[in-house]
Design an enzyme around this catalytic site. Structure first.
Site, PDB file in Angstrom:
ATOM      1  N   GLY A 244     -14.075 -51.164 -61.241  1.00  0.00           N
ATOM      2  CA  GLY A 244     -14.434 -49.801 -60.874  1.00  0.00           C
ATOM      3  C   GLY A 244     -13.316 -48.808 -60.725  1.00  0.00           C
ATOM      4  O   GLY A 244     -13.572 -47.602 -60.641  1.00  0.00           O
ATOM      5  N   ARG A 282     -12.011 -50.664 -67.231  1.00  0.00           N
ATOM      6  CA  ARG A 282     -11.427 -49.391 -67.671  1.00  0.00           C
ATOM      7  C   ARG A 282      -9.938 -49.275 -67.340  1.00  0.00           C
ATOM      8  O   ARG A 282      -9.153 -48.763 -68.140  1.00  0.00           O
ATOM      9  CB  ARG A 282     -12.196 -48.256 -67.002  1.00  0.00           C
ATOM     10  N   TYR A 322     -22.375 -39.001 -70.884  1.00  0.00           N
ATOM     11  CA  TYR A 322     -22.042 -38.728 -69.474  1.00  0.00           C
ATOM     12  C   TYR A 322     -21.395 -37.357 -69.288  1.00  0.00           C
ATOM     13  O   TYR A 322     -20.902 -37.061 -68.201  1.00  0.00           O
ATOM     14  CB  TYR A 322     -21.055 -39.770 -68.941  1.00  0.00           C
ATOM     15  N   CYS A 347     -26.465 -34.695 -86.446  1.00  0.00           N
ATOM     16  CA  CYS A 347     -27.452 -33.623 -86.457  1.00  0.00           C
ATOM     17  C   CYS A 347     -28.071 -33.364 -85.095  1.00  0.00           C
ATOM     18  O   CYS A 347     -29.292 -33.268 -84.982  1.00  0.00           O
ATOM     19  CB  CYS A 347     -28.552 -33.990 -87.431  1.00  0.00           C
ATOM     20  N   GLU A 348     -27.262 -33.339 -84.040  1.00  0.00           N
ATOM     21  CA  GLU A 348     -27.799 -32.848 -82.775  1.00  0.00           C
ATOM     22  C   GLU A 348     -26.686 -32.217 -81.955  1.00  0.00           C
ATOM     23  O   GLU A 348     -25.527 -32.606 -82.075  1.00  0.00           O
ATOM     24  CB  GLU A 348     -28.556 -33.926 -81.995  1.00  0.00           C
TER      25      GLU A 348
END
Ligand code: LLP
Length: 423
Positions: A244, A282, A322, A347-348
């Site tokens: 975390g 991470r 996110y 395409c968005e």
């Protein structure tokens, strides 16, 4: 020491100029630095060395979900890391990278009977049970085989980690673990079942944490639970504190350092007398990788121009998913700057990496990187818009290797069938 740096005006990863990688492998491509991975692995290990009441120190189980690439896992295996896995696919990767089975921890709310079976076969170190139901099922499978599964009970401490909702895992209404208040009773019932050796407790409250206080509150609750369980006669030898720790995505970001985290853990866990387990993801891989992309063209916009790059949300999902920030930097920056929207070809409108961002001026054909893409980057890729799967490269000093071949869109089409009755 930063291994992603400008040398003679060209961004290098270690000693390799990024244009050489673009030339050889094409774009988009993830590029990882071995030296950075190793440094992060060592800094994290040093921050926790001596904790956890074991001559070997704590068990460091890299969260494979952050970067499951086999070569990346191999680098970490050579640093003594084990793995936190959440599927048989991840478990097979950890084993294939040479990680010792006893250094593998299996987390996840939805382990199937087949996965439990396979993990017993592999004799992994620990199952982190996420529910009483899972424990009952594992007991039956293990007892039928005449073996004992080493287990920890994952608890939900009901602590708000203060991070993005989609990556918070320790609040009472999240799906993870058992409510900490019910843990003593559940632990006792599971400990009485055959085939299980319930030896510890586990938690993980969320990812990209910028405050130590929620972690500390959660760990304190876990400490009280360990004392209660011991008082009830259970032998508690392991405590898994999850992962975390946040990383900087912007230059001004200042997450707690591994050393500060280690000092807090040392303070809170003093006297616990358990082997500690950590599941960092991470913090090890995030800043060890970039996504290298090429500008297709710059399109006029009403306010700011659109820099259309050849990477898209299918290659790096975090901004779309996110609202995450990834720094954007030109590979051969000049002195000019521009304000732009950085977008992919999909395409968005969600396929937007940045809006109204101040960046180094780039034009058609230029190379650029999205930074801090080593964790939750390639692993979250999809083939949306039939774009194929992005390639990955590992740099080591002067050399580099393709560690994941680009999977072309045709390969996906090759897995599809038009049934006879449509032909
Ligand atoms: N252990 C468990 C049980 C986890 O669920 C996770 C992450 C970790 C360890 C590693 O957490 P880390 O040290 O990397 O924060 N896709 C999201 C992140 C999801 C994290 C899920 N669990 C993102 O791109 O931000």
């Amino acid at each position: 020491m930063n291994h992603f740096h400008l040398r003679d005006g060209v961004m290098h990863v270690e000693n390799v100029p990024l244009p050489a990688i673009a030339e050889a492998v094409g774009t988009p491509v993830y590029v990882y630095s071995r030296a950075t991975l190793e440094r992060h692995a060592q800094v994290f290990a040093e921050a926790l060395a001596g904790l956890g009441g074991d001559a070997d120190g704590p068990l460091l189980a890299f969260a494979v979900k952050a970067n499951p690439n086999l070569a990346v896992l191999k680098v970490l295996q050579r640093q003594g890391y084990g793995a936190d896995v959440v599927s048989s696919g991840e478990m097979r990767r950890a084993l294939a990278a040479g990680m010792a089975p006893e250094k593998i921890v299996f987390s996840g709310v939805g382990k199937t009977a087949a996965e439990l079976d396979e993990a017993l076969d592999a004799e992994i170190g620990q199952f982190n049970l996420e529910s009483e139901e899972e424990g009952i099922e594992l007991s039956a499978i293990a007892a039928a085989r005449g073996v004992e599964a080493r287990c920890a009970l994952r608890v939900n401490p009901d602590v708000d980690a203060g991070t993005h909702d989609k990556i918070s895992t320790g609040k009472a209404d999240n799906k993870f673990g058992v409510p900490i208040g019910e843990a003593p009773a559940i632990f006792a019932r599971l400990a009485a079942l055959p085939g299980l050796r319930l030896r510890g407790v586990a938690l993980h409250i969320g990812s990209q944490l910028f405050e130590l206080a929620p972690l500390e509150r959660a760990f304190e609750k876990l400490g009280r639970l360990i004392a209660d369980l011991r008082e009830a006669g259970h032998a508690i030898t392991h405590a898994d504190l999850g992962g975390g720790l946040g990383v900087p995505y912007k230059p001004e970001d200042a997450p707690p350092s591994p050393a500060e985290y280690g000092a807090m853990v040392a303070r809170v866990t003093r006297g616990w007398d358990v082997r500690l387990v950590f599941e960092p993801g991470r913090v090890i891989a995030g800043n060890a990788g970039v996504l290298l992309t090429r500008v297709i063209r710059v399109k006029r916009g009403v306010a700011d121009p659109f820099v259309v790059v050849d990477a898209a949300m299918n290659d790096l999902a975090r901004p779309a998913m996110y609202g995450a920030w990834h720094d954007f930097a030109a590979v051969t920056p000049g002195d000019d700057r521009m304000r732009a929207n950085i977008v992919g070809p999909i395409c968005e409108t969600g396929d937007t990496f940045a809006t109204g961002r101040e960046i180094e001026r780039v034009g058609s054909g230029d190379l650029a990187v999205f930074r801090t893409a080593g964790a939750y980057g390639a692993t979250m890729a999809s083939s949306y818009n039939s774009r194929g799967f992005v390639a990955e490269v590992l740099v080591d000093g002067d050399r580099f290797a393709t560690v994941t071949e680009r999977v072309p869109a045709d390969a996906m089409m090759g897995a599809e069938r038009v049934p006879d009755w449509l032909a």
